[in-house]
Design an enzyme around this catalytic site. Structure first.
Site, PDB file in Angstrom:
ATOM      1  N   ASP A  19      15.063   5.694  37.782  1.00 46.86           N
ATOM      2  CA  ASP A  19      16.270   6.728  38.180  1.00 46.86           C
ATOM      3  C   ASP A  19      17.397   7.016  36.770  1.00 46.86           C
ATOM      4  OD1 ASP A  19      19.380   4.827  39.200  1.00 46.86           O
ATOM      5  OD2 ASP A  19      19.613   4.328  37.471  1.00 46.86           O
ATOM      6  N   GLU A  69      14.633  10.858  39.890  1.00 45.95           N
ATOM      7  CA  GLU A  69      15.903  11.369  39.818  1.00 45.95           C
ATOM      8  C   GLU A  69      16.876  11.407  39.526  1.00 45.95           C
ATOM      9  OE1 GLU A  69      20.058   9.393  41.975  1.00 45.95           O
ATOM     10  OE2 GLU A  69      19.247   8.337  40.136  1.00 45.95           O
TER      11      GLU A  69
END
Length: 755
Positions: A434, A487
């Site tokens: 993330d 990401e």
């Protein structure tokens, strides 16, 4: 006999402020009346009387109460009077003295209730840390540190217990508190390894299932109870204690899956990922907040993935987090699967069952930041330990969280070991990392003056870059076939290139540019799309610069954006047709695929973590049609190598016609390896049916229609070309042959050359 311990030291011990209790407690060699002896000391606040017990013959030596609070001592001196120490008696005495000096004794006590208790002396047990452990810890390369720090079940000289160890180098002292000592930290003050900053203690009374915390005496004199950074399980929030757990009893049955995974090439295999928030995917009556347990979720989710032809699930963070509204992205228990859905063994069952059903399991992993909760990592020992001290480096302005100090060996080791832990203990198949962009740039979401440049004056976070390379290298070296996905929303070069080639080492990079451009295009009324054709074609300019995964994730259906279908323009029929078109275009575009739950059946409402998808919508044929379309798209990708083998190579894609902006159409070929038949993809982004639409093909023959998003089975108008089209022997689009097709409204059709 007089004790050699000062009253001030005893007072510090009793008050729980002694910085090194092991220098008082346990066995210690002393000079007694000119001869070598051993002093054994214990702090037993509940004891009325205490003895040292010889484990060989059960003989006892009384301990004297040195302090009324419960400080006991026994001095075991050698027999100097030979007339009193002849023959067997003398040998037995010397043997007992040797036993005590080598920590082979036990302590017996009677408590205030008159109960007799016998136990191992925690301060007589050797450290669990070997010299090699200490070396690796010092280097920041102990990738299995989760088997040393935290709460480790351990048996010492036949006595079971738990070894507790925690890194807190700036603490004045650390107490272990829990169910095993009535949460009285004075009973179990840990001993420190000065060169490592690690506090450790073996507690015989502790066992699996016990709750515990570390009570840290901070450098400013304050006390704080902290959850275990390496804790393997935790209480159900809002409770925050860690729980002693045994991760080695589960009987795994996925060896076949793991063997196949090690031979799996993530570049060339189909990958259709279903992103799931376990807390809201489906609810169960009679459970707190409706949370299903991991075992129930495994059975339901595996069956659903089979029916929908998803190859993998990606779980939003399962690591323990105090606030459900963070969706797991504000992690406190990095090594603990959330107790919302059961125990660690239950989560092992989840992964094992999914593997037995042929479904891979990816998890979201959050090394970019952590929350400020008092029981968590922030100022763990009273100092900025895991985070940077300067808020310009150590605090995230967007999320109100702390940023890890990636330049510190111990912090980097904590995170790399954590990544490997999920692959080792839980057989996870991949990590989606993330917020990578926030890690790469020192000025991420900061104004001038709010960030500190690197040593060369630049904005790149060199320490975070080194960390990402290290963790990816370790994962791919130790676990072939396991994937990592970043990401990352910027143009940082080489995110998914090998570390040896100067990249960050990720397997995949989320294609955020494709996602933003495509959604922006689809939100246009079809009448205006002719002016935005480049929003669709631009992605193919850079499509093969990285190994891209195409995400329509949870981030696209929250924070006021609405659900995917609510973002589509037009009347009701056109909204559904546009959504089917969006998915068809996505599934035929180069790259692996990811779709967030609810999107597969056209969820109307924006996602809410308390409610989840509205499964009642499947009572309507239009929503069932979208669901069937997604299932068929997944199946089509799996069954046709041309749609997955060369996702990351320009050899797998060829434009046929991308210039017809006036008609808002796209035509392209997807190609596989070893002469596999190509797939011809034709998409119409307007609601106008285009009959006798001529399309160039690379080879004459029969082109079978294998997919049509306008099929009545999906809720479409059923304009199509069943069973297919035979080439007409006339070139077009600079191809030697062509076919004439009916191009349905707001739809994609696929053709495969039949030999």
């Amino acid at each position: 006999m007089h004790t050699q311990v000062s009253l001030s030291s005893i007072s510090k011990l009793i008050n729980g402020t002694h910085e090194n209790p092991s220098c008082l407690l346990g066995p210690h060699p002393i000079d007694y009346r000119g001869s070598a002896a051993t002093a054994v000391r214990s702090f037993l606040p509940e004891a009325q009387a205490a003895w040292i017990v010889d484990p060989v013959n059960g003989q006892r030596r009384a301990m004297r109460r040195i302090h009324p609070a419960g400080f006991f001592e026994a001095i075991c001196e050698p027999m100097v009077d030979v007339t009193m120490a002849k023959g067997q008696d003398a040998r037995e005495h010397q043997s007992r003295l040797h036993t005590i000096a080598n920590s082979k004794y036990r302590i017996q006590m009677t408590n205030q209730s008159g109960e007799t208790i016998e136990m191992q002396d925690p301060y007589a047990v050797p450290s669990i840390l070997t010299d090699f452990d200490n070396y690796l810890i010092g280097e920041g390369k102990h990738y299995q540190l989760y088997e040393r720090l935290g709460a480790q079940l351990r048996t010492v000289d036949g006595t079971p217990g738990v070894n507790f160890a925690v890194w807190a180098p700036n603490a004045r002292s650390v107490q272990v508190v829990g169910d095993f000592n009535g949460w009285d930290g004075r009973k179990h003050v840990a001993r420190m390894h000065p060169n490592l900053g690690i506090w450790e203690l073996f507690i015989p009374a502790a066992k699996a299932g016990d709750r515990y915390k570390f009570r840290v005496h901070c450098s400013d004199g304050s006390w704080v109870d902290k959850s275990d950074p390496y804790g393997l399980a935790a209480e159900l929030p809002p409770l925050t204690a860690s729980i002693v757990s045994n991760l080695n009893t589960f009987q795994w049955s996925d060896s076949k899956w793991l063997d196949q995974r090690s031979e799996w090439n993530p570049m060339h295999e189909p990958m259709n990922v279903y992103e799931v928030h376990l807390g809201s995917w489906q609810k169960g009556p009679g459970r707190k907040h409706g949370w299903l347990d991991y075992r129930d979720l495994a059975r339901r989710l595996a069956e659903y993935c089979h029916r929908m032809n998803f190859t993998h699930v990606e779980l939003m963070p399962v690591s323990e987090h105090p606030y459900s509204g963070s969706w797991g992205y504000q992690t406190v228990g990095y090594f603990a699967p959330t107790s919302r859905h059961g125990s660690p063994e239950d989560f092992m069952f989840f992964v094992d069952y999914m593997h037995q059903q042929g479904i891979g399991v990816l998890i979201d992993w959050v090394p970019a930041h952590f929350p400020k909760d008092a029981h968590g990592l922030r100022r763990f020992d009273g100092s900025p330990l895991y985070e940077h001290a300067d808020p310009r480096q150590g605090e995230h302005p967007d999320w109100g969280t702390m940023i890890f100090n990636f330049g510190r060996n111990e912090v980097r080791n904590f995170l790399v070991a954590n990544a490997l832990f999920w692959l080792d203990k839980y057989h996870i198949d991949g990590l989606r990392v993330d917020a990578v962009a926030s890690m790469l740039y020192l000025d991420y979401s900061r104004e001038d003056g709010e960030w500190i440049p690197n040593q060369y004056g630049g904005r790149e976070n060199l320490e975070a870059i080194d960390f990402l390379r290290e963790v990816n290298t370790a994962i791919h070296d130790k676990y072939p076939g396991v994937v990592t996905a970043a990401e990352e929303s910027t143009a940082w070069p080489g995110v998914s290139r090998a570390v040896d080639d100067g990249g960050l080492g990720f397997t995949y990079k989320w294609n955020m540019g494709w996602m933003n451009d495509t959604l922006a295009y689809m939100q246009n009324d079809p009448i205006h799309r002719s002016h935005h054709q480049n929003a669709l074609t631009f992605s193919l300019i850079y499509a093969f610069t990285e190994n891209f995964m195409l995400p329509l994730s949870h981030d696209e259906v929250v924070h006021g954006k609405g659900s995917l279908i609510s973002q589509m323009p037009g009347d009701m029929w056109q909204k559904f047709a546009n959504l089917r078109l969006l998915y068809s275009y996505m599934w035929t575009h180069p790259g692996k695929k990811l779709l967030f739950m609810g999107g597969e059946f056209a969820q109307w409402n924006e996602w809410n973590h308390d409610d989840g998808p509205d499964w009642m919508l499947l009572d309507f044929a239009t929503h069932r049609g979208v669901q069937q379309l997604v299932a068929d798209l997944n199946k089509t990708v799996i069954e046709n190598p041309a749609l997955h083998q060369l996702d990351f190579s320009g050899e797998g894609f060829e434009w046929v016609d991308c210039m017809n902006a006036e008609a808002s159409t796209l035509v392209y070929l997807r190609k596989g390896m070893n002469g596999t038949p190509p797939i011809l993809v034709c998409s119409n982004f307007t609601p106008v049916v285009r009959n006798d639409y001529r399309v160039g093909v690379p080879q004459g023959g029969f082109w079978k229609e294998i997919f049509n998003s306008d099929s009545e089975a999906y809720g479409g108008s059923n304009v199509g070309n069943y069973p297919g089209r035979k080439s007409i022997g006339s070139g077009h689009h600079d191809r030697p042959d062509s076919i004439s097709i009916n191009l349905p409204p707001l739809a994609t059709v696929m053709f495969r050359l039949e030999e």
